[in-house]
Design a protein around this motif. Structure first.
Motif, PDB file in Angstrom:
ATOM      1  N   GLY A 104       0.809  -1.212   0.000  1.00  0.00           N
ATOM      2  CA  GLY A 104       0.000   0.000   0.000  1.00  0.00           C
ATOM      3  C   GLY A 104       0.839   1.257   0.000  1.00  0.00           C
ATOM      4  N   THR A 105       1.916   1.271   0.797  1.00  0.00           N
ATOM      5  CA  THR A 105       2.804   2.431   0.866  1.00  0.00           C
ATOM      6  C   THR A 105       3.482   2.693  -0.471  1.00  0.00           C
ATOM      7  OG1 THR A 105       3.236   2.018   3.220  1.00  0.00           O
ATOM      8  CG2 THR A 105       4.795   3.440   2.039  1.00  0.00           C
ATOM      9  N   ILE A 106       4.034   1.652  -1.056  1.00  0.00           N
ATOM     10  CA  ILE A 106       4.712   1.804  -2.356  1.00  0.00           C
ATOM     11  C   ILE A 106       3.709   2.217  -3.428  1.00  0.00           C
ATOM     12  CG2 ILE A 106       5.946   0.572  -4.187  1.00  0.00           C
ATOM     13  CD1 ILE A 106       7.198  -1.183  -1.985  1.00  0.00           C
ATOM     14  N   GLY A 107       2.537   1.592  -3.425  1.00  0.00           N
ATOM     15  CA  GLY A 107       1.518   1.921  -4.421  1.00  0.00           C
ATOM     16  C   GLY A 107       1.079   3.374  -4.351  1.00  0.00           C
ATOM     17  N   ILE A 108       0.759   3.854  -3.155  1.00  0.00           N
ATOM     18  CA  ILE A 108       0.311   5.250  -3.000  1.00  0.00           C
ATOM     19  C   ILE A 108       1.448   6.215  -3.325  1.00  0.00           C
ATOM     20  CG2 ILE A 108      -0.470   6.963  -1.305  1.00  0.00           C
ATOM     21  CD1 ILE A 108      -2.016   4.650   0.050  1.00  0.00           C
ATOM     22  N   PHE A 109       2.676   5.867  -2.929  1.00  0.00           N
ATOM     23  CA  PHE A 109       3.836   6.711  -3.222  1.00  0.00           C
ATOM     24  C   PHE A 109       3.991   6.901  -4.730  1.00  0.00           C
ATOM     25  CE2 PHE A 109       8.327   7.395  -4.136  1.00  0.00           C
ATOM     26  CZ  PHE A 109       8.665   8.395  -3.221  1.00  0.00           C
ATOM     27  N   LEU A 110       3.914   5.818  -5.489  1.00  0.00           N
ATOM     28  CA  LEU A 110       4.095   5.899  -6.946  1.00  0.00           C
ATOM     29  C   LEU A 110       2.914   6.578  -7.632  1.00  0.00           C
ATOM     30  CD1 LEU A 110       5.546   2.328  -7.636  1.00  0.00           C
ATOM     31  CD2 LEU A 110       6.801   4.494  -7.514  1.00  0.00           C
ATOM     32  N   LEU A 111       1.699   6.284  -7.181  1.00  0.00           N
ATOM     33  CA  LEU A 111       0.501   6.821  -7.828  1.00  0.00           C
ATOM     34  C   LEU A 111       0.280   8.297  -7.521  1.00  0.00           C
ATOM     35  CD1 LEU A 111      -1.920   3.811  -7.191  1.00  0.00           C
ATOM     36  CD2 LEU A 111      -0.900   4.469  -9.380  1.00  0.00           C
ATOM     37  N   GLU A 112       0.762   8.749  -6.360  1.00  0.00           N
ATOM     38  CA  GLU A 112       0.538  10.143  -5.954  1.00  0.00           C
ATOM     39  C   GLU A 112       1.784  11.021  -6.066  1.00  0.00           C
ATOM     40  OE1 GLU A 112      -2.410  11.485  -5.097  1.00  0.00           O
ATOM     41  OE2 GLU A 112      -3.318   9.540  -5.551  1.00  0.00           O
ATOM     42  N   TYR A 113       2.895  10.446  -6.487  1.00  0.00           N
ATOM     43  CA  TYR A 113       4.171  11.172  -6.482  1.00  0.00           C
ATOM     44  C   TYR A 113       4.098  12.491  -7.247  1.00  0.00           C
ATOM     45  CZ  TYR A 113       9.221  11.936  -6.593  1.00  0.00           C
ATOM     46  OH  TYR A 113      10.471  12.474  -6.424  1.00  0.00           O
ATOM     47  N   SER A 114       3.422  12.490  -8.379  1.00  0.00           N
ATOM     48  CA  SER A 114       3.363  13.699  -9.210  1.00  0.00           C
ATOM     49  C   SER A 114       2.044  14.457  -9.057  1.00  0.00           C
ATOM     50  CB  SER A 114       3.569  13.319 -10.681  1.00  0.00           C
ATOM     51  OG  SER A 114       2.580  12.392 -11.102  1.00  0.00           O
TER      52      SER A 114
ATOM     53  N   THR B 142      10.842  12.915   2.666  1.00  0.00           N
ATOM     54  CA  THR B 142      10.401  12.327   3.941  1.00  0.00           C
ATOM     55  C   THR B 142       8.891  12.452   4.090  1.00  0.00           C
ATOM     56  OG1 THR B 142      12.514  12.882   4.999  1.00  0.00           O
ATOM     57  CG2 THR B 142      10.632  12.421   6.455  1.00  0.00           C
ATOM     58  N   GLY B 143       8.361  13.616   3.721  1.00  0.00           N
ATOM     59  CA  GLY B 143       6.918  13.836   3.800  1.00  0.00           C
ATOM     60  C   GLY B 143       6.156  12.910   2.871  1.00  0.00           C
ATOM     61  N   LYS B 144       6.701  12.694   1.681  1.00  0.00           N
ATOM     62  CA  LYS B 144       6.056  11.770   0.721  1.00  0.00           C
ATOM     63  C   LYS B 144       5.981  10.356   1.295  1.00  0.00           C
ATOM     64  CE  LYS B 144       7.237  14.008  -3.709  1.00  0.00           C
ATOM     65  NZ  LYS B 144       7.816  15.294  -3.238  1.00  0.00           N
ATOM     66  N   ILE B 145       7.084   9.906   1.912  1.00  0.00           N
ATOM     67  CA  ILE B 145       7.114   8.556   2.484  1.00  0.00           C
ATOM     68  C   ILE B 145       6.152   8.449   3.664  1.00  0.00           C
ATOM     69  CG2 ILE B 145       8.558   6.877   3.685  1.00  0.00           C
ATOM     70  CD1 ILE B 145      10.935   7.962   2.045  1.00  0.00           C
ATOM     71  N   LEU B 146       6.187   9.458   4.538  1.00  0.00           N
ATOM     72  CA  LEU B 146       5.303   9.438   5.706  1.00  0.00           C
ATOM     73  C   LEU B 146       3.835   9.498   5.295  1.00  0.00           C
ATOM     74  CD1 LEU B 146       7.179  11.844   8.177  1.00  0.00           C
ATOM     75  CD2 LEU B 146       6.934   9.359   8.377  1.00  0.00           C
ATOM     76  N   GLY B 147       3.531  10.345   4.306  1.00  0.00           N
ATOM     77  CA  GLY B 147       2.156  10.461   3.826  1.00  0.00           C
ATOM     78  C   GLY B 147       1.657   9.166   3.203  1.00  0.00           C
ATOM     79  N   SER B 148       2.515   8.518   2.427  1.00  0.00           N
ATOM     80  CA  SER B 148       2.148   7.247   1.783  1.00  0.00           C
ATOM     81  C   SER B 148       1.971   6.152   2.821  1.00  0.00           C
ATOM     82  CB  SER B 148       3.226   6.840   0.780  1.00  0.00           C
ATOM     83  OG  SER B 148       3.413   7.832  -0.207  1.00  0.00           O
ATOM     84  N   LEU B 149       2.897   6.096   3.787  1.00  0.00           N
ATOM     85  CA  LEU B 149       2.808   5.089   4.845  1.00  0.00           C
ATOM     86  C   LEU B 149       1.527   5.264   5.658  1.00  0.00           C
ATOM     87  CD1 LEU B 149       4.000   2.856   6.678  1.00  0.00           C
ATOM     88  CD2 LEU B 149       5.154   4.678   7.968  1.00  0.00           C
TER      89      LEU B 149
END
Length: 445
Positions: free
Chosen positions: A240-250, A261-268
């Motif tokens: 879920g973390t990796i999926g949201i990180f990749l799908l929401e990165y841009s 760090t914020g991107k990782i924390l937000g995705s997690l």
């Protein structure tokens, strides 16, 4: 014959018990002292809020932080605590305090309430659940209080720390941040994010697993159930973390403006909270459709048996995946860690999953009729969130019609009580049929 009666009574008692708690909570929330405007909530909105709190969901038709007084918020918090741990756990605890002996029927009710496989040691487990809960919620409240004290007066920080610790450990998702913003202001804050993530995970793995981990030093082993829960939960959080990180990165409205760090924390956080918690640090309405679909899948799977969370449960999901994989490999048995899963367990997993899918699809269909003008994905998201007792919302809940509120209330109640009742019903001892029909063959696939 008398013993058989015990097996028929628990589901009805649990349903009536949860309904009674909801009704009492709804009446209290209609009192003038419960709301800041001094008028109390309308009965329908009070009933919705009480249902959401008791079913530890977190869907709200009014903002918790600005609508309710301290009295109203404490009522909601009490409903969350009782609903998360189960009223039978509290009843057992108070009975033990009064020195009352726990009867066989009460033990059966407690076993059903906790969704435990065995009645052995069930009273000791209930006692430990209260202790585990108190310790974890206290530590969570202490950490959050210290962090919140930098942003608000100490008295308010203490209250916010206690409220959000209890709410998130019970996977409820209610918050006091105001105007449906949840915890979006703390998306890049590691203290708040990681503390609440840990509270959600501990509440979601289940008290049976927690108890086995507590006893690990003495017994030096864990059951197959605990292994599956821990491994499946870890995989779902990571995927879920990796999926949201990749799908929401841009996505400019969610992760893109944040630091790495914020991107990782937000995705997690969004991956963890989708597993029936309901708090959010990213705006749900601004997520991409791909992320929303991923979160719907995570919500439907949910937490683990005997936990404060909902969904079809991690063990159900893993059992079905194992059955499919065994069929693909041409194997007759489903094997995990060199142990064979009984066919009865696979049938239970199919029953729970199909029941959940049917309820979600049926309620989505009805709501597309009653809530015309709203996006289909938003309705599906809301219904799945209600069934899995998550509480994440794309903003539809406050705009629901009266019929829509009633339907979502029923979905929350069924999501909280239904899977437990189904699990109890299918584990009852059944008498074998006096005869068997000849085999029939049909084509599959």
């Amino acid at each position: 014959m008398e013993q058989k009666k015990y097996f028929l009574d628990p589901p009805k008692i649990l349903v009536v018990g949860f309904a009674s708690i909801i009704l009492i909570g709804a009446i209290l929330l209609t009192l003038p002292a419960a709301t800041t405007n001094g008028h109390g909530l309308s009965f329908l909105n009070a009933l919705f809020t009480a249902t959401s709190a008791t079913c530890v969901t977190g869907l709200v038709v009014v903002d918790t932080g600005t609508t309710f007084t301290i009295f109203g918020q404490i009522v909601i918090l009490s409903l969350i605590q009782v609903g998360g741990l189960g009223f039978m756990t509290f009843a057992t605890f108070f009975a033990l305090l009064l020195g009352k002996k726990i009867s066989l029927k009460e033990r059966i009710l407690l076993q059903e309430s906790l969704n435990n496989l065995s009645m052995e040691g069930i009273v000791r487990l209930a006692r430990r659940i209260i202790i585990f809960t108190g310790v974890i919620e206290f530590i969570g409240a202490l950490i959050l209080t210290i962090r919140f004290s930098f942003d608000m007066p100490l008295r308010k920080a203490i209250y916010f720390g206690i409220f959000h610790s209890i709410s998130n450990f019970n996977n409820a998702g209610f918050d006091l941040m105001g105007e449906f913003h949840s915890l979006t202001g703390y998306v890049e804050d590691p203290t708040v994010t990681l503390t609440i993530c840990l509270l959600i995970i501990l509440g979601g793995i289940g008290f049976i697993v927690m108890n086995e981990l507590f006893e690990y030093r003495a017994i030096k082993r864990v059951s197959l159930h605990t292994k599956i829960v821990l491994v499946t939960s870890a995989i779902l959080v990571i995927v879920g973390t990796i999926g949201i990180f990749l799908l929401e990165y841009s996505n400019q409205l969610t992760l893109k403006p944040l630091s790495l760090t914020g991107k990782i924390l937000g995705s997690l956080f969004q991956s963890v909270t989708a597993r029936t918690a309901g708090a959010n640090t990213l705006s749900i309405g601004d997520l991409t459709q791909s992320s929303l679909l991923l979160i719907i899948l995570l919500m439907f799977i949910g937490a683990s048996p005997g936990s404060t969370g909902g969904g079809i449960k991690t063990t159900t999901f893993t059992t079905l995946i194992g059955a499919v994989w065994s069929q693909i490999r041409g194997k007759e048995d489903v094997i995990f860690y060199r142990q064979r899963i009984e066919y009865e367990t696979i049938y239970k997993a199919l029953t729970v999953t199909f029941s959940g899918l049917f309820l979600v699809m049926f309620m989505t269909l009805v709501l597309t009729i009653s809530e015309k003008g709203h996006d289909f994905l938003a309705i599906l998201f809301e219904v799945t969130s209600a069934f899995a007792t998550v509480g994440l919302s794309m903003g539809l809940t406050p705009e629901l019609s009266d019929i829509g509120k009633i339907l979502i209330m029923f979905t929350m109640f069924a999501g909280r009580v239904g899977p437990l009742t189904i699990a109890f019903a299918v584990t009852m001892r059944r008498n074998p049929d006096p005869f068997r029909y000849p085999k029939g063959k049909i084509m599959i696939g």
